[in-house]
Design an enzyme around this catalytic site. Structure first.
Site: not given
Ligand code: GLC
Ligand code: MG
Length: 558
Positions: A97, A198, A251, A325-326
């Site tokens: 990640d 990310d 993402e 995980h979110d």
């Molecule tokens: C992404 C991650 C999340 C994190 C955010 C800021 O959305 O998946 O868990 O809090 O980025 O890095």
């Protein structure tokens, strides 16, 4: 698109919650090494690990203080190297990640900037207040509160789209882009074959930051701007793009078709695929996450359909996922965790794994794990959930109403320790874990492997994707779009010689569909969660609650 991408399945591990080998309550790399035999059973191709780099853990590792070191809580570099090597023995690659939109305020870049080093001050968005004394812009942090905090004792403020300890990096600065590529190359040299970037579509803020007029327009000021594509092309060329076997996923928060196609079209040389989230907002009231409403199947169907069709037509590639995980577990949102837990878990799995794209499985999903049954706010630890709990009450919700909402949407829902067995700490640890497990008495790996049917079902779906071109390469066409209970689609190849028909009953009621003659040729049942197989589909197809059925047939030559 390489055929490979369509054949692969990626598993996601949240290291903090997978397995705690040294019994300090936190999952670790050696714990993952111990569980490799379990992972190998699924026959997955790659594992995406959430960040385990040095971090104060204000946002569970998404606040990185050193991109090139393993946080001692999780282990050592030697552990990591051993993990990569041992996974390789069972043909599993590693995806890391990369959190490159921001770094922790404890990172030496930020610390040096604070100490006055100009070079590093240019790594961040530092701005003075406006003439009227207000913050540099009126933007909000995605975790609540303003997006600006005071830069040390100075008159400047630094931008943070997330927590105040996650300072946004200024990608306009070529030095920052060089640092990003060097970090990717560092891990690439260690044999890492995948990278998840990310919130990568927010790295292209404008040079001049201006006030927004409303929250929707505000996102547009820094999301999917044209310059993101330029930065990604550059990063691709300078790092992962040099190895064709590397898989990348971005993402993408609040994105659209056109941008996502561009990010993932191989001809653009940006990324392999994208995570998009529209299908996980179908249980938001008017776009508001912190709400508690049932999901809308018609919206979900349309959303999945549109992303399938648009991305295929445009040459893009979807990452397919229900969980991460979110997100709270999809089983709680779209399935039935009580009467039909097993069946609805299987139905959700098939509905997703038979789509066009690369499926991701979030740890615990393969045994049908569900959200924890916490009864008090103290059980939650995530900064986002705790902020939301406060904010909801400030908006006038009672404490219990605010709690009910947090319970359905908190990110902690999927972050609870993996259930390995039915013991008091779920076989995750012998000490009290950082987040409390619940419900492991019924749902755990040991029981699932002994007599469950969800894990096997996932194994089968993963295998099918490797063997069936219809699944790995086929196009998608929505079927029975107006049906109120069933999400149905077909997959077909360019020559249209074969078809895969997929039916997923998203309801706890029986469903019926009238099939045209063109669906009724001799073939075989590839997937069923009811033990119901057909040699030819009937004219009136009846589906039990949460039944899933995938039927493949050759189309006779006309
Ligand atoms: C992404 C991650 C999340 C994190 C955010 C800021 O959305 O998946 O868990 O809090 O980025 O890095
Ligand atoms: Mg540990």
């Amino acid at each position: 698109m390489t055929t490979d991408l369509g054949k692969k399945v990626i598993y996601q591990i949240y290291p903090k919650s997978f397995y705690d080998s040294d019994h300090d309550g936190i999952g670790d790399l050696r714990g993952i090494i111990e569980k490799i035999p379990y992972l190998a059973k699924l026959n997955i191709d790659m594992i995406w690990f959430n960040p385990f780099f040095v971090s104060p853990q204000n946002d569970n590792g998404y606040d990185i203080a050193d991109y090139r070191q393993i946080d001692p809580r999780f282990g050592t570099m030697a552990d990591f190297e051993e993990l990569v090597a041992k996974l390789k023995e069972v043909k599993i690659d590693v995806m890391l990640d990369m959190v490159l939109n921001h770094c922790s305020t404890e990172h030496e870049w930020f610390q040096k900037a604070l100490a006055g080093e100009e070079k590093y001050q240019k790594y961040f968005y530092l701005r003075p207040k406006k003439a009227d004394g207000s913050l540099p812009t009126n933007w909000s942090s995605k975790f609540g509160g303003p997006a600006w905090s005071r830069f040390g004792e100075t008159d400047l403020y630094y931008l943070h789209l997330y927590d105040k300890t996650q300072a946004d990096l200024d990608w306009h600065n070529p030095e920052v882009r060089k640092e990003a590529a060097a970090i990717v190359n560092f891990w690439k040299a260690k044999g890492v074959k995948g990278f998840r970037f990310d919130v990568i579509n927010v790295i292209g803020k404008a040079n001049e930051l201006v006030d927004s007029t409303d929250p929707v327009q505000e996102k547009r000021l820094y999301t999917d701007t044209p310059i993101v594509h330029q930065y990604l092309k550059e990063l691709n060329q300078a790092s992962f793009g040099q190895d064709e076997t590397i898989i990348t996923v971005g993402e993408m928060s609040s994105t659209n078709f056109a941008s996502s196609i561009k990010y993932s079209d191989p001809a653009e040389h940006e990324l392999s695929m994208v995570f998009t989230f529209h299908h996980l907002k179908v249980d938001y009231a008017d776009g508001e996450k912190w709400s508690n409403v049932p999901f809308d199947l018609m919206t979900l169907k349309k959303c999945l359909t549109d992303w399938q069709v648009e991305m295929d037509q445009g040459g893009g590639w979807n990452a397919l996922f229900w969980n991460n995980h979110d997100q709270p577990f999809a089983l709680n949102r779209f399935g039935d965790t009580k009467k039909y837990r097993v069946r609805s878990a299987q139905m959700l799995a098939a509905a997703l794994h038979l789509l066009r794209g690369t499926p991701y499985i979030y740890m615990g999903e393969e045994i049908g794990m569900v959200d924890p049954t916490y009864t008090k706010i103290k059980d939650y630890v995530d900064v986002e959930a705790l902020n939301a709990y406060q904010a909801l009450q400030e908006k006038g919700y009672s404490a219990s109403a605010a709690f009910a909402i947090v319970k359905t949407k908190a990110r902690d829902n999927s972050r609870t320790p993996m259930h390995w067995d039915s013991s008091s700490q779920a076989g995750f640890s012998t000490t009290t874990p950082w987040l409390r497990p619940t419900g492991q008495e019924q749902i755990n790996v040991k029981a699932e492997l002994e007599h469950g049917t969800i894990f096997n079902f996932y194994q089968k779906l993963i295998q099918l994707r490797k063997n069936e071109r219809l699944i790995s390469d086929g196009h998608f066409k929505a079927r029975f779009a107006k049906h109120q209970q069933v999400f149905s689609y077909e997959r077909y190849l360019d020559d249209d010689s074969q078809k895969l028909l997929v039916f997923n009953n998203f309801s706890a009621r029986f469903a019926e569909l009238e099939l045209p003659a063109t669906d009724r040729f001799a073939g075989k049942t590839l997937v069923t969660n009811m033990g119901q197989t057909y040699e030819k589909l009937p004219q009136t197809l009846k589906l039990a609650p949460y039944e899933t059925l995938a039927f493949k047939f050759d189309r006779p030559k006309l």
